[in-house]
Design a protein around this motif. Structure first.
Motif, PDB file in Angstrom:
ATOM      1  N   GLU A  89       0.807  -1.277   0.125  1.00  0.00           N
ATOM      2  CA  GLU A  89       0.155   0.136  -0.074  1.00  0.00           C
ATOM      3  C   GLU A  89       0.869   1.215   0.114  1.00  0.00           C
ATOM      4  O   GLU A  89       0.420   2.119  -0.755  1.00  0.00           O
ATOM      5  N   ALA A  90       2.100   1.372   0.773  1.00  0.00           N
ATOM      6  CA  ALA A  90       2.851   2.502   0.948  1.00  0.00           C
ATOM      7  C   ALA A  90       3.902   2.593  -0.118  1.00  0.00           C
ATOM      8  O   ALA A  90       4.713   3.298  -0.084  1.00  0.00           O
ATOM      9  N   LYS A  91       3.824   1.358  -0.860  1.00  0.00           N
ATOM     10  CA  LYS A  91       4.844   1.308  -2.171  1.00  0.00           C
ATOM     11  C   LYS A  91       6.198   1.324  -1.416  1.00  0.00           C
ATOM     12  O   LYS A  91       7.326   1.789  -2.083  1.00  0.00           O
ATOM     13  N   ASP A  92       6.724   0.652  -0.309  1.00  0.00           N
ATOM     14  CA  ASP A  92       8.138   0.949   0.363  1.00  0.00           C
ATOM     15  C   ASP A  92       8.793  -0.220  -0.507  1.00  0.00           C
ATOM     16  O   ASP A  92       8.429  -1.233  -1.289  1.00  0.00           O
ATOM     17  N   PRO A  93      10.294   0.406  -0.588  1.00  0.00           N
ATOM     18  CA  PRO A  93      11.047  -0.440  -1.521  1.00  0.00           C
ATOM     19  C   PRO A  93      11.456  -1.928  -1.171  1.00  0.00           C
ATOM     20  O   PRO A  93      11.904  -2.639  -1.704  1.00  0.00           O
ATOM     21  N   GLN A  94      11.529  -1.811   0.342  1.00  0.00           N
ATOM     22  CA  GLN A  94      11.857  -2.994   1.017  1.00  0.00           C
ATOM     23  C   GLN A  94      11.208  -3.542   2.226  1.00  0.00           C
ATOM     24  O   GLN A  94      10.558  -2.613   3.016  1.00  0.00           O
ATOM     25  N   VAL A  95      11.072  -4.794   2.356  1.00  0.00           N
ATOM     26  CA  VAL A  95      10.546  -5.441   3.496  1.00  0.00           C
ATOM     27  C   VAL A  95      11.520  -6.109   4.249  1.00  0.00           C
ATOM     28  O   VAL A  95      12.285  -6.725   3.965  1.00  0.00           O
ATOM     29  N   THR A  96      11.447  -5.995   5.813  1.00  0.00           N
ATOM     30  CA  THR A  96      12.390  -6.863   6.547  1.00  0.00           C
ATOM     31  C   THR A  96      11.638  -8.094   7.210  1.00  0.00           C
ATOM     32  O   THR A  96      10.564  -7.870   7.629  1.00  0.00           O
ATOM     33  N   VAL A  97      12.399  -9.078   7.018  1.00  0.00           N
ATOM     34  CA  VAL A  97      11.891 -10.567   7.585  1.00  0.00           C
ATOM     35  C   VAL A  97      12.799 -10.989   8.724  1.00  0.00           C
ATOM     36  O   VAL A  97      14.058 -10.655   8.415  1.00  0.00           O
ATOM     37  N   TRP A  98      12.436 -11.270   9.679  1.00  0.00           N
ATOM     38  CA  TRP A  98      13.334 -11.584  10.768  1.00  0.00           C
ATOM     39  C   TRP A  98      14.175 -12.871  10.432  1.00  0.00           C
ATOM     40  O   TRP A  98      13.634 -13.885   9.773  1.00  0.00           O
ATOM     41  N   PHE A 101      16.598  -9.595   5.243  1.00  0.00           N
ATOM     42  CA  PHE A 101      16.785 -10.164   6.249  1.00  0.00           C
ATOM     43  C   PHE A 101      17.357  -9.801   7.585  1.00  0.00           C
ATOM     44  O   PHE A 101      18.642  -9.237   7.527  1.00  0.00           O
ATOM     45  N   ASP A 102      16.677  -9.730   8.750  1.00  0.00           N
ATOM     46  CA  ASP A 102      17.419  -9.124   9.996  1.00  0.00           C
ATOM     47  C   ASP A 102      17.817 -10.188  10.989  1.00  0.00           C
ATOM     48  O   ASP A 102      17.249 -10.718  11.586  1.00  0.00           O
ATOM     49  N   SER A 103      19.295 -10.499  10.673  1.00  0.00           N
ATOM     50  CA  SER A 103      19.954 -11.323  11.381  1.00  0.00           C
ATOM     51  C   SER A 103      19.953 -11.143  13.070  1.00  0.00           C
ATOM     52  O   SER A 103      20.407 -11.986  13.696  1.00  0.00           O
ATOM     53  N   THR A 104      19.522  -9.765  13.474  1.00  0.00           N
ATOM     54  CA  THR A 104      19.725  -9.761  14.986  1.00  0.00           C
ATOM     55  C   THR A 104      18.344 -10.405  15.539  1.00  0.00           C
ATOM     56  O   THR A 104      18.420 -10.671  16.587  1.00  0.00           O
ATOM     57  N   LYS A 105      17.255 -10.745  14.784  1.00  0.00           N
ATOM     58  CA  LYS A 105      16.159 -11.590  15.277  1.00  0.00           C
ATOM     59  C   LYS A 105      16.421 -13.030  15.291  1.00  0.00           C
ATOM     60  O   LYS A 105      17.022 -13.357  14.519  1.00  0.00           O
ATOM     61  N   PRO A 106      15.858 -13.681  16.348  1.00  0.00           N
ATOM     62  CA  PRO A 106      16.196 -15.238  16.463  1.00  0.00           C
ATOM     63  C   PRO A 106      15.497 -15.962  15.224  1.00  0.00           C
ATOM     64  O   PRO A 106      14.359 -15.537  14.794  1.00  0.00           O
ATOM     65  N   ASP A 107      16.055 -17.031  14.979  1.00  0.00           N
ATOM     66  CA  ASP A 107      15.791 -17.924  13.953  1.00  0.00           C
ATOM     67  C   ASP A 107      14.676 -18.838  14.588  1.00  0.00           C
ATOM     68  O   ASP A 107      13.880 -19.561  13.979  1.00  0.00           O
ATOM     69  N   GLY A 108      14.971 -19.274  16.050  1.00  0.00           N
ATOM     70  CA  GLY A 108      14.373 -20.323  16.803  1.00  0.00           C
ATOM     71  C   GLY A 108      14.707 -21.829  16.023  1.00  0.00           C
ATOM     72  O   GLY A 108      15.894 -21.885  15.655  1.00  0.00           O
TER      73      GLY A 108
END
Ligand code: GFB
Length: 323
Positions: free
Chosen positions: A194-203, A273-280
């Motif tokens: 909706e916001a036409k953001d260029p990037q999306v972060t996945v944990w 990808f945000d590698s500071t967030k846990p993978d589990g």
């Protein structure tokens, strides 16, 4: 049991409970009994006891639980272990005291050891250390299984349990931090499109593998297991290892899930990808041999289920659960 059973769905406003309510109502399975949290606090032992003493319940679907994704489990461990233990022990014991013979407890695939052999069979339970991010929740869910088995062994109660893999669907929690990965990404990609953001972060790294089951499949599987006749169930059940896995038997990486979600929401920007967030846990695929032998198989493919859930999400515009 009376001709028309009185069926109590604990947690009927949650994602699984509401799917059970829809399906049991469609089937006209009996008199459905529900209570909101305001009407009945399931962590209150006396209130739960009084409810069962007056309501003459025949069957219980124990779908009430405090649930959340990896971040919520990691951040609120006391709430997860306390609330889940209280809900389970209060309901199972009060149901027994009021002579309820049939109960189905809904657990989770996180009961299995972090590094369990894949796909995970039911007998992997208690064979190794749990995933630390959700250990308190897993301990509560393992306790739920053992409660059912113990009341069955000591008192002859027909208390069964099913262990769903990661669920998604209408009625899910779409909170940006506390939700599970599927609703979190659905909302994030939707808002980015909706916001036409260029990037999306996945944990995380995107490499962990997860199996996703639509909640309508879960409701159907739960009713199937509840309704198995006692003989068939007993022949396929070990009194000290009685739980039954529910899944699709198919998994994918978090990256693949994100890519599918891009297709579902129409987002065409870049994935980061945000590698500071846990993978589990690295992988969590259910072995569903036992359930298939008992006559049930999942039927909703992931893409189709996500498309349907996205339509539901859009229809809620602004009213989606976000707690
Ligand atoms: O659904 P989820 O939170 O729980 O998925 P678990 C976590 C995986 O998805 C991790 C990645 O590998 C995360 O790094 N992920 C990527 C994200 N982006 C996101 C995001 O935006 N939100 C979330 N939540 N994850 C839960 C347990 O484990 O599974 C519960 O904590 C329960 O106890 C549930 O058993 C079914 O699959 O890791």
């Amino acid at each position: 049991m009376s001709a028309r059973p009185r069926i109590y769905i604990a947690g009927h406003r949650g994602m699984v409970g509401s799917a059970l309510l829809r399906r049991l109502s469609e089937m006209d399975a009996g008199e459905i009994v529900t209570r909101t949290r305001q009407e009945l606090d399931l962590t209150d032992q006396a209130a739960v006891k009084a409810f069962f003493a007056t309501e003459k319940i025949d069957q219980v679907y124990l779908a009430a639980a405090k649930v959340g994704g990896i971040h919520a489990n990691n951040t609120y461990p006391a709430d997860f272990i306390y609330e889940n233990l209280m809900i389970e022990t209060n309901i199972v014991h009060a149901a027994h005291m009021s002579d309820v013979q049939s109960l189905l407890f809904l657990g989770s695939s996180c009961i299995y050891p972090k590094l369990a052999e894949q796909p995970m069979r039911e007998d992997a339970l208690l064979t190794g250390p749990l995933e630390p991010t959700n250990e308190p929740y897993a301990i509560a869910k393992i306790t739920g299984i053992k409660l059912c088995e113990s009341y069955a062994r000591q008192y002859g109660r027909d208390y069964r349990s099913v262990m769903p893999t990661n669920l998604y669907g209408p009625g899910d929690n779409f909170h940006p931090e506390n939700s599970h990965v599927a609703p979190a990404l659905m909302r994030r990609f939707h808002e980015a499109a909706e916001a036409k953001d260029p990037q999306v972060t996945v944990w995380g790294s995107g490499t962990p593998m997860r199996e996703f089951l639509h909640v309508d499949d879960m409701a159907a599987a739960s009713i199937h297991v509840m309704d198995l006749d006692a003989k068939t169930y007993a022949e396929n059940s070990d009194p000290m290892l009685s739980h039954i896995n529910v899944g699709t038997g198919v998994d994918c990486t978090i990256r693949e899930l994100a890519e599918t979600m891009m297709a579902v929401t129409g987002y065409d920007g870049e994935l980061v990808f945000d590698s500071t967030k846990p993978d589990g846990t690295p992988r969590k695929l259910m072995d569903v041999t036992k359930l298939e032998k008992l006559g049930w198989k999942a039927s909703i493919p992931l893409k189709e289920g996500l498309d349907q859930t996205y339509q539901w999400f859009l229809s809620q515009s602004g009213q989606i659960k976000s707690v």
